[in-house]
Enzyme design. Structure first.
Site, PDB file in Angstrom:
ATOM      1  CG  ASN A  58      46.117  51.836  35.142  1.00 40.53           C
ATOM      2  OD1 ASN A  58      46.245  52.820  35.864  1.00 40.53           O
ATOM      3  ND2 ASN A  58      44.954  51.507  34.585  1.00 40.53           N
ATOM      4  CB  CYS A  94      37.429  56.030  44.203  1.00 42.54           C
ATOM      5  SG  CYS A  94      37.200  55.146  42.699  1.00 42.54           S
TER       6      CYS A  94
HETATM    7  C1  UD1 Z   1      42.498  48.775  37.453  1.00 44.27           C
HETATM    8  C2  UD1 Z   1      42.933  50.062  36.811  1.00 44.27           C
HETATM    9  C3  UD1 Z   1      41.720  50.869  36.371  1.00 44.27           C
HETATM   10  C4  UD1 Z   1      40.825  50.025  35.481  1.00 44.27           C
HETATM   11  C5  UD1 Z   1      40.481  48.707  36.170  1.00 44.27           C
HETATM   12  C6  UD1 Z   1      39.684  47.771  35.269  1.00 44.27           C
HETATM   13  C7  UD1 Z   1      45.030  50.531  37.941  1.00 44.27           C
HETATM   14  C8  UD1 Z   1      45.789  51.410  38.869  1.00 44.27           C
HETATM   15  N1  UD1 Z   1      43.737  50.825  37.763  1.00 44.27           N
HETATM   16  O1  UD1 Z   1      41.786  49.109  38.635  1.00 44.27           O
HETATM   17  O2  UD1 Z   1      42.179  52.008  35.644  1.00 44.27           O
HETATM   18  O3  UD1 Z   1      39.622  50.720  35.220  1.00 44.27           O
HETATM   19  O4  UD1 Z   1      41.684  48.026  36.541  1.00 44.27           O
HETATM   20  O5  UD1 Z   1      40.340  47.531  34.086  1.00 44.27           O
HETATM   21  O6  UD1 Z   1      45.593  49.627  37.350  1.00 44.27           O
HETATM   22  N2  UD1 Z   1      36.588  44.002  42.634  1.00 44.27           N
HETATM   23  C9  UD1 Z   1      36.028  43.312  43.689  1.00 44.27           C
HETATM   24  N3  UD1 Z   1      36.852  42.867  44.684  1.00 44.27           N
HETATM   25  C10 UD1 Z   1      38.205  43.071  44.663  1.00 44.27           C
HETATM   26  C11 UD1 Z   1      38.762  43.790  43.577  1.00 44.27           C
HETATM   27  C12 UD1 Z   1      37.933  44.240  42.576  1.00 44.27           C
HETATM   28  O7  UD1 Z   1      34.830  43.110  43.738  1.00 44.27           O
HETATM   29  O8  UD1 Z   1      38.904  42.631  45.586  1.00 44.27           O
HETATM   30  C13 UD1 Z   1      35.718  44.519  41.563  1.00 44.27           C
HETATM   31  C14 UD1 Z   1      35.693  46.055  41.519  1.00 44.27           C
HETATM   32  O9  UD1 Z   1      34.753  46.572  42.401  1.00 44.27           O
HETATM   33  C15 UD1 Z   1      35.337  46.317  40.077  1.00 44.27           C
HETATM   34  C16 UD1 Z   1      35.985  45.142  39.333  1.00 44.27           C
HETATM   35  O10 UD1 Z   1      36.266  44.155  40.309  1.00 44.27           O
HETATM   36  O11 UD1 Z   1      33.949  46.243  39.901  1.00 44.27           O
HETATM   37  C17 UD1 Z   1      37.248  45.506  38.596  1.00 44.27           C
HETATM   38  O12 UD1 Z   1      38.206  46.011  39.487  1.00 44.27           O
HETATM   39  P1  UD1 Z   1      39.763  45.770  39.287  1.00 44.27           P
HETATM   40  O13 UD1 Z   1      40.018  44.980  38.029  1.00 44.27           O
HETATM   41  O14 UD1 Z   1      40.307  45.254  40.557  1.00 44.27           O
HETATM   42  O15 UD1 Z   1      40.264  47.245  39.031  1.00 44.27           O
HETATM   43  P2  UD1 Z   1      41.485  47.991  39.724  1.00 44.27           P
HETATM   44  O16 UD1 Z   1      42.651  47.080  39.835  1.00 44.27           O
HETATM   45  O17 UD1 Z   1      41.011  48.692  40.947  1.00 44.27           O
END
Ligand code: UD1
Length: 416
Positions: free
Chosen positions: A24, A119
């Site tokens: 990541n 996903c």
């Molecule tokens: C990253 C990691 C993933 C890890 C996750 C949480 C990478 C490539 N992937 O994913 O392996 O499991 O962090 O540690 O680094 N959310 C919203 N709105 C947004 C963005 C996120 O509601 O605009 C929510 C998502 O639905 C989820 C939560 O926030 O429930 C966490 O997501 P996020 O921290 O953004 O994870 P990723 O960056 O996608």
């Protein structure tokens, strides 16, 4: 056949294993590399499928890439040749492709990014990314599956994130690094990968302070200068091998780790009765006489990582008692449950909570990796199961684990 792993369980894993670079951190730093003109050299980048797809996206948008003999990756960027559009075909294969949004806005003031969509671990919206980038002056529109963004007069701003999203924090940091003025991100994600991104950008001349805390301050820089950078070790890969020792009754030295990144995992492993020691070479995990049940709640860092939840569930399947696992980050992380049940596990799911009733043994079965970490959990279950386990869709596992088969074999596992 290439996409299937066969594991004969029952062998305690012993020896040492070297952890690869963090997936990541590597992926976001690869996206950020387009913000600097010239040659970036990345060391310790894992050779995994996700990194290969990210390389294809870099090539598609006009960066030149090559693996060097010393295993580093060179990324050569000529800003006049960089296109600010990712295609659906490649972007759909990799959620992290959305990280080009902040990088492109930072260096070119415009971006067209294929929407990543949902996903296998749950819906993954981008509202927080967009809210933050808009605060910095981006105008965005979603049309035909693409996010169109442009920032004609970007300026530093204060952004409060409703949830400390890793990706949103990263996208905002990247845009802010090249946006005139001061930007402040409140309730920012604190994951080690955020700190690695900030260190990388700072090594190129960015001015980012507070990464690793929940308030990050970014002073926009006019220019970033390409250089050489080594990615941090992968704490999730490390945690997976730590559990491989605990679950099989073995003893494994996990090398190339940053122990503080592993504290939430170490704390929980110790609660299960495993012995965990830090020494100069890394972390040694020795299985306890039996596995105690523990309760787990996934949370943003420094809470217990959602990316380790499935692997921990596999371990708790053979504990002596019942454990409660609460998944607070991704709603679909319990797809693994049905697969573990095929191996004899006793698990009940109610909403975001799973109750794992320890059984005396798991049995080999034909199962399917539904996502990357679920796949890793099946590997762990298979290592201790009676008989042979056949894991289909193993391609998910190779997205995130470098040389998994060789590393397991070197620890004494029977894997094909
Ligand atoms: C990253 C990691 C993933 C890890 C996750 C949480 C990478 C490539 N992937 O994913 O392996 O499991 O962090 O540690 O680094 N959310 C919203 N709105 C947004 C963005 C996120 O509601 O605009 C929510 C998502 O639905 C989820 C939560 O926030 O429930 C966490 O997501 P996020 O921290 O953004 O994870 P990723 O960056 O996608």
């Amino acid at each position: 056949m290439k996409d299937t792993l066969f594991i004969k369980g029952g062998k305690p894993l012993n020896g040492k294993v070297r952890v690869s670079g963090a997936k990541n951190a590597g992926l976001v730093i690869m996206a950020a590399s387009i913000m600097a003109e010239g040659e970036t050299i990345l060391d310790n980048l894992p050779r995994i499928r996700d990194v290969e797809v990210m390389i294809q996206i870099l090539n598609e948008i006009g960066a030149q890439t090559r693996w060097n003999e010393d295993n580093s990756l060179s990324i050569i960027v000529d800003p006049s040749k960089i296109k600010t559009r990712t295609s659906y075909e490649l972007a759909k294969r990799l959620r992290a492709s959305n990280l080009f949004l902040g990088a492109m806005l930072g260096c070119s003031g415009e971006a067209v990014i294929s929407m990543p969509g949902g996903c296998d671990i749950g819906s993954r919206p981008m509202d927080l990314h967009i809210k933050g980038l808009q605060a910095l002056g981006a105008q965005t529109q979603i049309e035909h599956g693409y996010i169109y963004a442009c920032a004609n007069t970007p300026g530093g701003a204060r952004v409060y994130l409703d949830f400390p999203s890793v990706g949103a924090t990263e996208n905002i940091i990247m845009m802010a690094a090249r946006t005139p003025g001061t930007s402040i991100i409140e309730n920012a994600a604190k994951e080690p990968e955020i700190v690695d991104l900030a260190n990388y950008l700072n090594s190129m001349g960015a001015r980012i302070r507070g990464a690793g805390t929940d308030v990050i301050k970014v002073e926009g820089a006019q220019k970033l200068t390409a250089g050489r950078y080594a990615i941090i070790p992968d704490r999730i890969e490390a945690g997976t091998y730590m559990i491989s020792a605990a679950i099989t009754g073995g003893e494994v030295l996990v090398e190339n780790v940053i122990p503080t990144h592993l504290h939430p995992i170490i704390a929980k492993l110790q609660e299960t009765g495993a012995r965990v020691e830090e020494n100069d070479q890394g972390i040694v995990v020795k299985a306890g006489p039996y596995i105690r049940p523990v309760d787990i709640k996934t949370l943003p860092y420094p809470g217990f990582p959602t990316d380790m939840q499935s692997q921990m569930m596999a371990l708790l399947c053979i504990s002596q008692g019942s454990s409660i696992i609460v998944e607070n980050v991704f709603e679909n992380r319990f797809q693994i449950v049905d697969e573990l049940k095929r191996m004899g596990a006793k698990i009940k799911v109610e909403g975001h909570t799973a109750v794992v009733e320890g059984v005396s043994k798991l049995c080999g079965a034909r199962v399917k990796a539904t996502d990357l970490r679920a796949g890793a959990a099946l590997v762990l279950g298979a290592l201790v199961a009676d008989g042979e386990t056949e894991i289909d869709n193993a391609i998910h596992i190779f997205r995130g684990y470098e040389n998994l088969t060789d590393k397991l074999i070197s620890l004494g596992a029977e894997v094909k």
